[in-house]
Design a protein around this motif. Sequence first.
Motif, mmCIF file in Angstrom:
data_model
loop_
_atom_site.group_PDB
_atom_site.id
_atom_site.type_symbol
_atom_site.label_atom_id
_atom_site.label_comp_id
_atom_site.label_asym_id
_atom_site.label_seq_id
_atom_site.Cartn_x
_atom_site.Cartn_y
_atom_site.Cartn_z
ATOM 1 N N TRP A 190 34.894 84.733 33.571
ATOM 2 C CA TRP A 190 35.325 83.698 32.623
ATOM 3 C C TRP A 190 34.710 83.942 31.258
ATOM 4 O O TRP A 190 35.371 83.807 30.226
ATOM 5 C CB TRP A 190 34.923 82.326 33.156
ATOM 6 C CG TRP A 190 35.400 81.189 32.307
ATOM 7 C CD1 TRP A 190 36.589 80.530 32.386
ATOM 8 C CD2 TRP A 190 34.674 80.579 31.219
ATOM 9 N NE1 TRP A 190 36.655 79.550 31.428
ATOM 10 C CE2 TRP A 190 35.506 79.551 30.696
ATOM 11 C CE3 TRP A 190 33.429 80.799 30.650
ATOM 12 C CZ2 TRP A 190 35.104 78.754 29.630
ATOM 13 C CZ3 TRP A 190 33.031 80.006 29.577
ATOM 14 C CH2 TRP A 190 33.869 79.005 29.077
ATOM 15 N N GLU B 186 29.480 74.313 40.186
ATOM 16 C CA GLU B 186 30.273 75.045 39.208
ATOM 17 C C GLU B 186 31.442 75.741 39.908
ATOM 18 O O GLU B 186 31.248 76.700 40.653
ATOM 19 C CB GLU B 186 29.391 76.080 38.492
ATOM 20 C CG GLU B 186 30.135 77.019 37.554
ATOM 21 C CD GLU B 186 31.015 76.280 36.574
ATOM 22 O OE1 GLU B 186 32.254 76.489 36.648
ATOM 23 O OE2 GLU B 186 30.493 75.491 35.754
ATOM 24 N N ARG C 180 33.621 77.763 38.913
ATOM 25 C CA ARG C 180 33.869 79.163 38.532
ATOM 26 C C ARG C 180 32.862 80.131 39.131
ATOM 27 O O ARG C 180 32.998 81.347 38.978
ATOM 28 C CB ARG C 180 33.850 79.281 36.991
ATOM 29 C CG ARG C 180 35.075 78.696 36.327
ATOM 30 C CD ARG C 180 34.855 78.445 34.857
ATOM 31 N NE ARG C 180 33.925 77.340 34.635
ATOM 32 C CZ ARG C 180 33.792 76.691 33.491
ATOM 33 N NH1 ARG C 180 34.532 77.034 32.451
ATOM 34 N NH2 ARG C 180 32.925 75.695 33.365
ATOM 35 N N HIS D 34 31.104 82.643 41.510
ATOM 36 C CA HIS D 34 31.583 83.598 42.514
ATOM 37 C C HIS D 34 30.417 83.991 43.413
ATOM 38 O O HIS D 34 29.420 84.546 42.939
ATOM 39 C CB HIS D 34 32.169 84.834 41.835
ATOM 40 C CG HIS D 34 32.485 85.949 42.785
ATOM 41 N ND1 HIS D 34 33.609 85.949 43.583
ATOM 42 C CD2 HIS D 34 31.815 87.114 43.070
ATOM 43 C CE1 HIS D 34 33.616 87.048 44.318
ATOM 44 N NE2 HIS D 34 32.542 87.768 44.025
ATOM 45 N N ILE E 162 32.021 83.301 37.129
ATOM 46 C CA ILE E 162 31.433 82.889 35.852
ATOM 47 C C ILE E 162 31.453 84.039 34.865
ATOM 48 O O ILE E 162 31.825 83.881 33.691
ATOM 49 C CB ILE E 162 29.990 82.388 36.070
ATOM 50 C CG1 ILE E 162 30.000 81.024 36.770
ATOM 51 C CG2 ILE E 162 29.232 82.295 34.740
ATOM 52 C CD1 ILE E 162 28.626 80.501 37.146
ATOM 53 N N GLU F 75 38.787 88.570 35.540
ATOM 54 C CA GLU F 75 39.053 87.129 35.630
ATOM 55 C C GLU F 75 38.218 86.452 36.722
ATOM 56 O O GLU F 75 38.384 85.254 36.978
ATOM 57 C CB GLU F 75 40.545 86.883 35.905
ATOM 58 C CG GLU F 75 41.022 87.327 37.286
ATOM 59 C CD GLU F 75 41.318 88.823 37.371
ATOM 60 O OE1 GLU F 75 41.731 89.280 38.462
ATOM 61 O OE2 GLU F 75 41.138 89.524 36.356
#
Length: 363
Positions: free
Chosen positions: A222, A238, A240, A242, A219, A216
Amino acid sequence: MEEKELSVLQERLKASEERYRTFVESVSDPILSVDAQGHLTFVNRALRSVMGFQVEEVVGRNYLDFVAPEDRAKAAEAFARLLKGEETIRDVVVTVLNQAGERELLGISAYPLWRDGQIVEITGLVRDLTERNRALERQQRKARQSSAIDEISRQIAARLDLDTLIEQVSALLRQSFGYDVVLVFLVDRQKNQLVVKERAIGYAGRFLTGHSLQIEEGIIGWVAQTGETLLANDVSQEPRFHYAAQLSETRAELAIPLKVRGQVIGVLDIESARLNAFGPDDVMLLERLAFEVAVAIENARLYHELNQKVDELARLQRITAGINSTLVLEDVLQLVAESAVAAVPAAETGSLFLMDENRNLIL
């Protein structure tokens, strides 16, 4: 000629000049005039839409001031031919510098204007070839990339060793497309992680070791969860994204799911140190490649599993043959123990225990 007739002619000439100027100013392509010394004496307003200059910024300056250094000799040669009256030039392609200092590609057609047997002015029509050239370059780049994708697909189709397969995908994409970082993450369902299978290469040729993510996370996580492609041409925007210290230079990222029969088995992740590094063509071509990579990975896994089953059957056959060849219990037990240890790659030694039901003991 009477004064009245002269006045009529002057009025007609003035009206003709006004009509000409109205026509010139209404043309969407730039029109310009240059005197015999190379100074611009007239440009229409269309020049601004092409190069960004106002009319007053251009008139009076030498035409070579606007030509890119690499094309000045070519432009000067064409101008010299016009001054000699040898020919009219058509579609001479010249690189110029616009107001922002950026290069624009122009096609110029020009002819000399004579007066009293001498060339006094050069008039030219300019066409903006920049977008056409960019479109051609995009088309050629897309064709090269498509050809490269086909070649990569062909090469990986025959690879049945998983580590070698993934390492080759990464290397070929870096070589063929110039991407900074290419990572292939595989899903580990037991650990709920995404793991880089091969010894991946990061920025400046640095090796990434032990690079993994929770399914989880970021990017890549996801994409693994949703099975959808995600493009972030500015990762700072962005949520998402990391951050990873080993990939701190990343400014743009494109992550594409690897799917087999609708199930995500991994993620193809491309990262760049440049903002806006990826375009629609990159997404389309890499999604096409991702399908081929996923199929190749699944084939390699099936081949590996088949080899394991063949090895297991061979071991069982050897054990059966050994058992049938002796009646000595100790020899049978030794053979079974050795075969069991050999079947487990991480095992170094093993023991075999028997139940003595009469004494209720394990021996």
